[in-house]
Design a protein around this motif. Structure first.
Motif, PDB file in Angstrom:
ATOM      1  N   UNK A 246      15.406 -65.528 -68.700  1.00  0.00           N
ATOM      2  CA  UNK A 246      14.747 -66.357 -67.689  1.00  0.00           C
ATOM      3  C   UNK A 246      13.350 -66.809 -68.094  1.00  0.00           C
ATOM      4  N   UNK A 247      12.545 -65.929 -68.707  1.00  0.00           N
ATOM      5  CA  UNK A 247      11.196 -66.362 -69.090  1.00  0.00           C
ATOM      6  C   UNK A 247      11.172 -67.535 -70.082  1.00  0.00           C
ATOM      7  N   UNK A 248      12.300 -67.805 -70.767  1.00  0.00           N
ATOM      8  CA  UNK A 248      12.388 -68.957 -71.667  1.00  0.00           C
ATOM      9  C   UNK A 248      13.075 -70.137 -70.983  1.00  0.00           C
ATOM     10  N   UNK A 249      13.452 -69.962 -69.724  1.00  0.00           N
ATOM     11  CA  UNK A 249      14.149 -71.032 -69.018  1.00  0.00           C
ATOM     12  C   UNK A 249      15.639 -71.090 -69.296  1.00  0.00           C
ATOM     13  N   UNK A 250      16.176 -70.016 -69.897  1.00  0.00           N
ATOM     14  CA  UNK A 250      17.599 -69.988 -70.254  1.00  0.00           C
ATOM     15  C   UNK A 250      18.390 -69.278 -69.149  1.00  0.00           C
ATOM     16  N   UNK A 251      19.325 -69.997 -68.533  1.00  0.00           N
ATOM     17  CA  UNK A 251      20.134 -69.363 -67.486  1.00  0.00           C
ATOM     18  C   UNK A 251      21.314 -68.632 -68.114  1.00  0.00           C
ATOM     19  N   UNK A 252      21.879 -67.677 -67.369  1.00  0.00           N
ATOM     20  CA  UNK A 252      22.914 -66.811 -67.960  1.00  0.00           C
ATOM     21  C   UNK A 252      24.175 -67.537 -68.418  1.00  0.00           C
ATOM     22  N   UNK A 253      24.558 -68.621 -67.741  1.00  0.00           N
ATOM     23  CA  UNK A 253      25.827 -69.274 -68.044  1.00  0.00           C
ATOM     24  C   UNK A 253      26.958 -68.260 -67.806  1.00  0.00           C
TER      25      UNK A 253
ATOM     26  N   UNK B 140      16.664 -85.465 -48.208  1.00  0.00           N
ATOM     27  CA  UNK B 140      17.965 -86.034 -47.864  1.00  0.00           C
ATOM     28  C   UNK B 140      18.835 -85.023 -47.133  1.00  0.00           C
ATOM     29  N   UNK B 141      18.561 -83.725 -47.371  1.00  0.00           N
ATOM     30  CA  UNK B 141      19.176 -82.690 -46.548  1.00  0.00           C
ATOM     31  C   UNK B 141      20.575 -82.252 -46.920  1.00  0.00           C
ATOM     32  N   UNK B 142      21.148 -82.777 -48.030  1.00  0.00           N
ATOM     33  CA  UNK B 142      22.494 -82.332 -48.414  1.00  0.00           C
ATOM     34  C   UNK B 142      22.390 -81.145 -49.373  1.00  0.00           C
ATOM     35  N   UNK B 143      22.933 -80.003 -48.968  1.00  0.00           N
ATOM     36  CA  UNK B 143      22.746 -78.779 -49.756  1.00  0.00           C
ATOM     37  C   UNK B 143      23.409 -78.834 -51.138  1.00  0.00           C
ATOM     38  N   UNK B 144      22.797 -78.129 -52.079  1.00  0.00           N
ATOM     39  CA  UNK B 144      23.358 -77.951 -53.428  1.00  0.00           C
ATOM     40  C   UNK B 144      23.379 -76.452 -53.706  1.00  0.00           C
ATOM     41  N   UNK B 145      24.538 -75.936 -54.135  1.00  0.00           N
ATOM     42  CA  UNK B 145      24.624 -74.518 -54.499  1.00  0.00           C
ATOM     43  C   UNK B 145      24.390 -74.410 -56.005  1.00  0.00           C
ATOM     44  N   UNK B 146      23.363 -73.655 -56.399  1.00  0.00           N
ATOM     45  CA  UNK B 146      23.074 -73.509 -57.831  1.00  0.00           C
ATOM     46  C   UNK B 146      24.088 -72.560 -58.448  1.00  0.00           C
ATOM     47  N   UNK B 147      24.640 -73.000 -59.596  1.00  0.00           N
ATOM     48  CA  UNK B 147      25.749 -72.244 -60.165  1.00  0.00           C
ATOM     49  C   UNK B 147      25.421 -71.704 -61.554  1.00  0.00           C
ATOM     50  N   UNK B 148      26.424 -71.228 -62.273  1.00  0.00           N
ATOM     51  CA  UNK B 148      26.202 -70.399 -63.469  1.00  0.00           C
ATOM     52  C   UNK B 148      25.289 -71.006 -64.538  1.00  0.00           C
ATOM     53  N   UNK B 149      25.336 -72.320 -64.675  1.00  0.00           N
ATOM     54  CA  UNK B 149      24.467 -72.935 -65.688  1.00  0.00           C
ATOM     55  C   UNK B 149      23.252 -73.539 -64.984  1.00  0.00           C
ATOM     56  N   UNK B 150      22.760 -72.832 -64.028  1.00  0.00           N
ATOM     57  CA  UNK B 150      21.713 -73.304 -63.128  1.00  0.00           C
ATOM     58  C   UNK B 150      20.379 -73.537 -63.828  1.00  0.00           C
ATOM     59  N   UNK B 151      19.535 -74.345 -63.184  1.00  0.00           N
ATOM     60  CA  UNK B 151      18.137 -74.383 -63.567  1.00  0.00           C
ATOM     61  C   UNK B 151      17.562 -73.034 -63.166  1.00  0.00           C
ATOM     62  N   UNK B 152      16.582 -72.533 -63.942  1.00  0.00           N
ATOM     63  CA  UNK B 152      16.069 -71.184 -63.666  1.00  0.00           C
ATOM     64  C   UNK B 152      14.956 -71.193 -62.622  1.00  0.00           C
ATOM     65  N   UNK B 153      14.334 -72.370 -62.424  1.00  0.00           N
ATOM     66  CA  UNK B 153      13.286 -72.495 -61.411  1.00  0.00           C
ATOM     67  C   UNK B 153      13.523 -73.791 -60.653  1.00  0.00           C
ATOM     68  N   UNK B 154      12.929 -73.903 -59.478  1.00  0.00           N
ATOM     69  CA  UNK B 154      13.103 -75.130 -58.717  1.00  0.00           C
ATOM     70  C   UNK B 154      12.093 -75.236 -57.596  1.00  0.00           C
ATOM     71  N   UNK B 155      11.961 -76.435 -57.059  1.00  0.00           N
ATOM     72  CA  UNK B 155      10.951 -76.684 -56.043  1.00  0.00           C
ATOM     73  C   UNK B 155      11.511 -77.060 -54.680  1.00  0.00           C
ATOM     74  N   UNK B 156      12.821 -76.909 -54.493  1.00  0.00           N
ATOM     75  CA  UNK B 156      13.393 -77.210 -53.185  1.00  0.00           C
ATOM     76  C   UNK B 156      13.557 -75.922 -52.380  1.00  0.00           C
ATOM     77  N   UNK B 157      13.363 -76.001 -51.064  1.00  0.00           N
ATOM     78  CA  UNK B 157      13.538 -74.794 -50.246  1.00  0.00           C
ATOM     79  C   UNK B 157      15.001 -74.351 -50.209  1.00  0.00           C
ATOM     80  N   UNK B 158      15.193 -73.029 -50.181  1.00  0.00           N
ATOM     81  CA  UNK B 158      16.535 -72.455 -50.150  1.00  0.00           C
ATOM     82  C   UNK B 158      16.811 -71.902 -48.751  1.00  0.00           C
ATOM     83  N   UNK B 159      17.817 -72.430 -48.099  1.00  0.00           N
ATOM     84  CA  UNK B 159      18.137 -71.988 -46.733  1.00  0.00           C
ATOM     85  C   UNK B 159      18.980 -70.719 -46.756  1.00  0.00           C
ATOM     86  N   UNK B 160      19.759 -70.533 -47.815  1.00  0.00           N
ATOM     87  CA  UNK B 160      20.684 -69.398 -47.878  1.00  0.00           C
ATOM     88  C   UNK B 160      21.025 -69.099 -49.327  1.00  0.00           C
ATOM     89  N   UNK B 161      21.777 -68.022 -49.543  1.00  0.00           N
ATOM     90  CA  UNK B 161      22.235 -67.672 -50.888  1.00  0.00           C
ATOM     91  C   UNK B 161      23.631 -67.076 -50.796  1.00  0.00           C
TER      92      UNK B 161
END
Lengths: 313, 259
Positions: free
Chosen positions: A24-31, A245-266
């Motif tokens: 994660x510290x290098x920005x590499x997601x687990x995949x 725009x309000x349409x949710x996106x579920x972050x998945x296995x090849x996800x970005x490691x950081x982000x600036x959108x609020x998370x309503x759930x997990x």
């Protein structure tokens, strides 16, 4: 040690294992496998360690020849597989004789089907994992999806493989869900009561532009109350983020490691494999659970996966 | 179950007002926030608030360093952000409360953590033209000449706050005030690898061809992330970065050297 020859790659077929954690510290997601439960069970069926590398096929499977034969198993969704023209069952170990051809077609159930071979698929590890990270072109087989003509090595196997199949009970309990359990996200309080009600009471449809990075949803828009932007922070697997725009996106296995959108759930970790089986146009809902419930569901799932008696018949 | 714990350092002699808060992120991760609450109002244009962010970020780096030097069994991954650290753990082994208790012990020792001296990394950039599709528009928006945009962007040393988004993407700040520009209303579907962009008062380089909404000023021939190289990512958290303007001819030459 044999090989797998790719006669036809299918729509999007990649080498996956259980991913690479810790970068994660290098920005590499687990995949890693989108439906890790199916990959783990497939590996167990053929006598591999559960984290061995297999092939993940998406929506449309490929055609593969085994010049030296192989012990294999198909798990996940039903892609109408045949071996030299004869239908083969999912969730069971079977043997391909030298020269036989395994052919898969379009999915008849969910999004992904896994092909596990005894010995695993041998590729050069990148940061300790065989998983393909498509976006960066790293890991897996040359960092990309398979193409016609590719030849993959099968690893060495030790011990003997038993003929066995996954139990009906395990299949029932691991059945992918369309009502996804979620825990509250770190910015749940950015969303007013009315927005949360919209989120939990609406049916969402999986959008076409869905991939291993994120599952985009269509349906009722979730409005946030708070003005202002979130300072970019680390995001967890399964985070349900709500962009403008309000349409949710579920972050998945090849996800970005950081982000600036609020998370309503997990989405809870016990339901990740269900995410891996979502197809475009599938309809889903969210069900909020407490953290202790999420934990209990995960523990039950791991108990089942760790048990020979419960998993196989 | 939402937890938001105020935690002051009064007993440790750290100035009042510093605080750490914990929040559950998922059933297998916990967020540690430093300094200002993230809910604080801030404009889209200026996600970085100078001194407050720098101070919080140095604590993020200290906690990250301590956790890397003395790993906690069961902690599986760490995602630093501007003012926060996401700690992912094995949910079968640990609960949030246990992780929080361990992190509190680490936090008490932050003062003793020495951060390594910042490296200065120079990144050559060819500005404008085909390399920077938004270059002219940015100049126009600020009523500047192209030369002024280049001079400003290359005039300061940037701090690497953290790496995120994709492998090797470093969030750099702060951009000189006169260059602060909102991101594109509609993100591009594909940004060429090596593109140097700005968004609000941040700047950064896209290591891979990805979608992206930052305004592109130029491109570097340097590989930001490369498998097989000893240091996979050119930049690491805490580094200093300076952009060095180069000509198109020099870009082509360097690109060959890096290929």
């Amino acid at each position: 040690m044999g090989v797998i020859q790719v006669i036809a790659p299918g729509l999007f077929t990649t080498v996956q294992d259980l991913g690479r954690e810790g970068f994660g510290p290098m920005g590499v997601s687990p995949s890693g496998a989108a439906d890790a439960v199916s990959l783990r069970m497939g590996n167990r069926l053929v006598g591999n360690a559960e984290g061995a590398a297999g092939l993940e096929m998406t929506l449309l499977g490929g055609t593969f020849e085994f010049p030296d034969g192989a012990v294999l198993a198909l798990t996940g969704s039903d892609f109408g597989a045949t071996l030299d023209g004869k239908p083969v069952e999912l969730w069971t170990a079977l043997e391909a004789k030298p020269g036989q051809t395994l052919k898969l077609g379009p999915t008849q159930t969910g999004a992904r089907c896994y092909l596990c071979v005894r010995g695993g698929i041998e590729v050069k590890a990148f940061l300790g994992s065989a998983s393909t990270h498509i976006l960066s072109g790293l890991g897996g087989f040359e960092g990309r999806a398979l193409r016609k003509g590719d030849v993959m090595k099968i690893g060495a196997a030790s011990g003997s493989a038993r003929k066995r199949r996954v139990s009906a009970r395990a299949l029932k309990e691991m059945q992918p869900r369309k009502v996804l359990h979620v825990t509250p996200g770190p910015q749940e309080d950015w969303f007013p009561e009315a927005s949360r009600r919209v989120f939990y009471e609406s049916t969402y449809r999986v959008a076409e532009e869905t991939n291993r990075m994120g599952i985009r949803l269509q349906g009722a828009s979730v409005a946030k109350a708070a003005e202002g932007e979130l300072t970019s922070e680390g995001v967890s697997l399964g985070a349900v983020q709500v962009p403008e725009g309000g349409l949710p996106i579920i972050l998945f296995v090849e996800q970005q490691t950081t982000g600036g959108y609020p998370k309503i759930a997990n989405v809870i970790s016990a339901d990740f494999h269900s995410l891996g089986q979502l197809r475009p146009r599938d309809e889903i809902r969210f069900e909020r659970v407490e953290y202790h419930t999420a934990r209990a569901l995960r523990i039950d799932q791991e108990k089942l996966l760790a048990s020979e008696e419960l998993l196989f018949q | 179950m939402r937890r938001s714990v105020r935690y002051t350092f009064a007993s440790m002699g750290i100035s009042a007002g510093d605080e750490v808060r914990f929040k559950f992120s998922s059933d297998q991760s916990l967020l540690v926030y430093f300094g200002q609450p993230p809910e604080a109002d801030r404009s889209e244009d200026r996600p970085l608030q100078n001194q407050t962010t720098i101070q919080a970020n140095s604590k993020v780096r200290k906690l990250l360093r301590l956790l890397q030097q003395e790993p906690v069994a069961g902690v599986r991954n760490l995602h630093p952000g501007y003012c926060s650290l996401l700690v992912k753990f094995d949910a079968l082994r640990m609960r949030h409360e246990e992780v929080e208790a361990i992190l509190r012990e680490y936090l008490e020792r932050l003062q003793e953590v020495e951060l390594p001296e910042a490296r200065l990394v120079e990144i050559p950039v060819c500005y404008g033209g085909e390399f920077g599709p938004d270059f002219s528009e940015v100049a126009g928006l600020h009523g500047m000449t192209g030369a002024q945009v280049i001079e400003l962007h290359a005039s300061v040393e940037y701090h690497v706050y953290f790496l995120g988004f994709v492998p090797g993407f470093a969030y750099l700040g702060e951009l000189p005030e006169a260059l602060v520009t909102p991101r594109l209303a509609t993100p591009r579907r594909r940004v060429v690898a090596g593109s140097v962009g700005i968004a609000g008062n941040q700047t950064g380089v896209y290591p891979f061809a990805t979608p992206g909404g930052w305004r592109l000023l130029g491109r570097t021939p340097v590989k930001m992330f490369q498998a097989g190289r000893e240091q996979l990512s050119l930049l690491s958290i805490g580094d200093r970065v300076r952009f060095v303007p180069i000509s198109a001819e020099r870009f082509v030459k360097l690109e060959k050297e890096w290929a």
